[in-house]
Design a protein around this motif. Structure first.
Motif, PDB file in Angstrom:
ATOM      1  N   GLU A 336     126.225 -36.941 -43.654  1.00  0.00           N
ATOM      2  CA  GLU A 336     126.311 -35.543 -44.067  1.00  0.00           C
ATOM      3  C   GLU A 336     125.804 -34.619 -42.967  1.00  0.00           C
ATOM      4  OE1 GLU A 336     127.645 -34.478 -46.953  1.00  0.00           O
ATOM      5  OE2 GLU A 336     128.118 -36.552 -47.496  1.00  0.00           O
ATOM      6  N   LEU A 339     128.341 -33.807 -40.414  1.00  0.00           N
ATOM      7  CA  LEU A 339     129.369 -32.881 -40.882  1.00  0.00           C
ATOM      8  C   LEU A 339     128.910 -31.430 -40.811  1.00  0.00           C
ATOM      9  CD1 LEU A 339     130.702 -34.841 -44.005  1.00  0.00           C
ATOM     10  CD2 LEU A 339     131.764 -34.654 -41.743  1.00  0.00           C
ATOM     11  N   GLY A 340     127.627 -31.246 -40.418  1.00  0.00           N
ATOM     12  CA  GLY A 340     127.114 -29.896 -40.221  1.00  0.00           C
ATOM     13  C   GLY A 340     126.686 -29.191 -41.496  1.00  0.00           C
ATOM     14  N   LYS A 341     126.349 -29.916 -42.522  1.00  0.00           N
ATOM     15  CA  LYS A 341     125.949 -29.302 -43.786  1.00  0.00           C
ATOM     16  C   LYS A 341     124.502 -28.837 -43.737  1.00  0.00           C
ATOM     17  CE  LYS A 341     129.236 -31.808 -46.682  1.00  0.00           C
ATOM     18  NZ  LYS A 341     129.420 -32.630 -47.904  1.00  0.00           N
ATOM     19  N   THR A 342     124.103 -28.040 -44.746  1.00  0.00           N
ATOM     20  CA  THR A 342     122.729 -27.553 -44.835  1.00  0.00           C
ATOM     21  C   THR A 342     121.804 -28.682 -45.279  1.00  0.00           C
ATOM     22  OG1 THR A 342     122.962 -26.887 -47.144  1.00  0.00           O
ATOM     23  CG2 THR A 342     123.567 -25.257 -45.457  1.00  0.00           C
ATOM     24  N   LYS A 344     119.668 -28.820 -47.750  1.00  0.00           N
ATOM     25  CA  LYS A 344     119.709 -29.054 -49.196  1.00  0.00           C
ATOM     26  C   LYS A 344     120.938 -29.863 -49.583  1.00  0.00           C
ATOM     27  CE  LYS A 344     119.536 -26.677 -53.659  1.00  0.00           C
ATOM     28  NZ  LYS A 344     119.464 -25.359 -54.351  1.00  0.00           N
ATOM     29  N   SER A 345     122.073 -29.535 -48.989  1.00  0.00           N
ATOM     30  CA  SER A 345     123.305 -30.265 -49.290  1.00  0.00           C
ATOM     31  C   SER A 345     123.213 -31.705 -48.803  1.00  0.00           C
ATOM     32  CB  SER A 345     124.502 -29.567 -48.637  1.00  0.00           C
ATOM     33  OG  SER A 345     124.673 -28.267 -49.152  1.00  0.00           O
ATOM     34  N   ILE A 346     122.587 -31.886 -47.644  1.00  0.00           N
ATOM     35  CA  ILE A 346     122.436 -33.238 -47.089  1.00  0.00           C
ATOM     36  C   ILE A 346     121.605 -34.112 -48.017  1.00  0.00           C
ATOM     37  CG2 ILE A 346     121.388 -34.570 -45.222  1.00  0.00           C
ATOM     38  CD1 ILE A 346     122.117 -32.243 -43.356  1.00  0.00           C
ATOM     39  N   ASN A 348     120.914 -33.625 -51.300  1.00  0.00           N
ATOM     40  CA  ASN A 348     121.585 -33.827 -52.589  1.00  0.00           C
ATOM     41  C   ASN A 348     122.699 -34.859 -52.481  1.00  0.00           C
ATOM     42  OD1 ASN A 348     119.950 -31.978 -53.902  1.00  0.00           O
ATOM     43  ND2 ASN A 348     121.349 -30.259 -53.590  1.00  0.00           N
ATOM     44  N   ALA A 349     123.496 -34.729 -51.439  1.00  0.00           N
ATOM     45  CA  ALA A 349     124.618 -35.655 -51.272  1.00  0.00           C
ATOM     46  C   ALA A 349     124.131 -37.061 -50.957  1.00  0.00           C
ATOM     47  CB  ALA A 349     125.541 -35.145 -50.160  1.00  0.00           C
ATOM     48  N   VAL A 415     117.611 -30.219 -39.139  1.00  0.00           N
ATOM     49  CA  VAL A 415     119.062 -30.347 -39.010  1.00  0.00           C
ATOM     50  C   VAL A 415     119.505 -30.132 -37.566  1.00  0.00           C
ATOM     51  CG1 VAL A 415     119.534 -29.699 -41.392  1.00  0.00           C
ATOM     52  CG2 VAL A 415     119.357 -27.920 -39.637  1.00  0.00           C
TER      53      VAL A 415
END
Length: 423
Positions: A336, A339-342, A344-346, A348-349, A415
């Motif tokens: 994740e 893929l350059g996500k935030t 929090k998204s990293i 959670n995913a 990140v």
């Protein structure tokens, strides 16, 4: 959100402190004499198996006879009788279990710390069938009606001070004994134990209180053993000793020392591996593993799990399973991140997408452990128990505690710092 995380962090700290306290108390209690332990220490003091503490292990097999056939009900009664006899030896950590499957007629008996196998065999394996017979050889009463039996010393001037067995009958037995003695005044009633004549007294009057004395020129130890046998009852089936194993305490001290070294080395290697491959995440994983180890030990102590060498091996194996959860989650998080996500998204995913795989892998091991526990011998059961507790503790540690630490202590700037993710 941060406030909720702090509340969970406080709960985590409380559980961790309690687990460490239980572990420390149990470990220190193991080196103290049993009579000096307080109630809490006695409850959680570690139970060690034969391969660590030393002792004796027997395997008994029930066999059919012309008089009695072996049934599942008879096996359960035999186990109950043996457990009572083992308790009479004063061994609090003894194990008496029936084997499963094709060997269902076998009973495993483990006596940790016991040093006299012959005495144990005599007490455990004796049928202990008590019979009261009249002069014509008729059995009028058996030991099935014995309510209690104790070692006492004769008060009769002719045998003053001699060890005797004082017995007390249940209500039905007392009534039978009263009727029998009333009908046989002036005659003898012989008392046999496993067809061995103990005494043949002449009945002088009816005995209506359901109490009596058995004399037989016993030694103190013989009278105490016979009393223990009578209290536990007679074995319902014939049991043969087919295996005997004696483990010395010197071997036990060596194995526990090597097991402790192995556990420490395993933990350090796992922690080093995680730090090398996952950087800062690996450090958080190592902290989570410390919680896992303390929680698993505390649960084992509270459940009175017997710590044999295979059981300790199961605990070490579950350490690898616990860190495997972190590996699955962290690898997903690294994908994740690329893929350059935030952040929090990293997070959670990473945890959400890996959860199904984690549950599937852990559930598979738990099912295997359950099968081993059901069909295995006592040694295999110990392995299955510690593995299962380790898997459950590892799941709590890897899924909940690791996520809590990641959300609290992984900075937003990470990140942009791939080294913190082991990249």
């Amino acid at each position: 959100m941060k406030r909720k995380l702090l509340v969970w962090f406080i709960i985590f700290l409380v559980v961790f402190v309690l687990a460490v306290y239980i572990d420390y108390t149990a470990i220190t209690a193991s080196s103290k004499p049993l009579e000096t332990l307080n109630k809490f220490e006695s409850y959680i003091v570690p139970r060690f198996g034969l391969d660590i503490k030393g002792g004796v292990r027997f395997v008994l097999e029930a066999v059919d006879t012309p008089e009695v056939k072996v049934t599942s009900e008879a096996m359960q009664t035999a186990i109950s009788v043996i457990q009572k006899r083992v308790n009479a030896l004063g061994i609090s950590e003894a194990i008496v279990v029936q084997e499963k499957g094709a060997n269902w007629k076998r009973i495993d008996v483990e006596l940790p710390g016991w040093k006299d196998p012959q005495k144990a065999k005599e007490l455990i394996g004796q049928t202990a069938l008590l019979q009261f017979k009249t002069e014509d050889g008729k059995v009028v009463l058996t030991g099935a009606h014995i309510k209690n039996a104790t070692l006492e010393f004769s008060k009769d001037p002719a045998t003053l001070g001699q060890p005797v067995i004082a017995f007390q009958l249940d209500s039905e037995g007392a009534k039978i004994f009263a009727d029998v003695t009333q009908q046989n005044i002036g005659k003898t009633i012989s008392i046999y134990l496993d067809d061995k004549l103990l005494m043949a007294p002449t009945v002088k009057s009816a005995i209506t209180d359901g109490q009596g004395i058995i004399e037989g020129k016993f030694t103190k130890e013989e009278a105490a053993n016979y009393a223990a046998l009578l209290r536990s009852g007679a074995l319902p089936v014939k049991l043969n000793f087919i295996q005997e194993e004696v483990v010395g305490p010197s071997l036990g001290s060596y194995t526990i020392r090597m097991a402790i070294i192995g556990a420490i080395v395993a933990f350090l290697l796992v922690a080093i591996y995680m730090i090398i491959f996952y950087g800062y995440l690996g450090i958080l994983s190592a902290l989570s593993l410390i919680f896992y180890v303390s929680l698993e030990l505390a649960v084992l102590f509270l459940l009175h799990a017997t710590l044999s060498l295979p059981a300790i091996g199961g605990a070490i194996l579950s350490l690898g399973m616990a860190v495997d959860i972190n590996v699955i989650v962290f690898e997903r998080m690294k994908e994740e991140l690329k893929l350059g996500k935030t952040l929090k998204s990293i997070i959670n995913a990473g945890f959400a997408n890996a959860l199904r795989t984690v549950i599937d892998s852990n559930l598979t091991v738990l099912v295997g452990a359950a099968i081993l526990f059901y069909f295995g011998t006592t040694i295999i059961k110990g392995f299955a128990v510690t593995t299962s507790i380790g898997i459950l503790s590892g799941f709590v540690s890897g899924v909940f505690v690791t996520r809590l630490l990641v959300e609290l202590f992984l900075p937003q700037s990470s990140v942009k710092k791939p080294w913190m993710w082991g990249i």
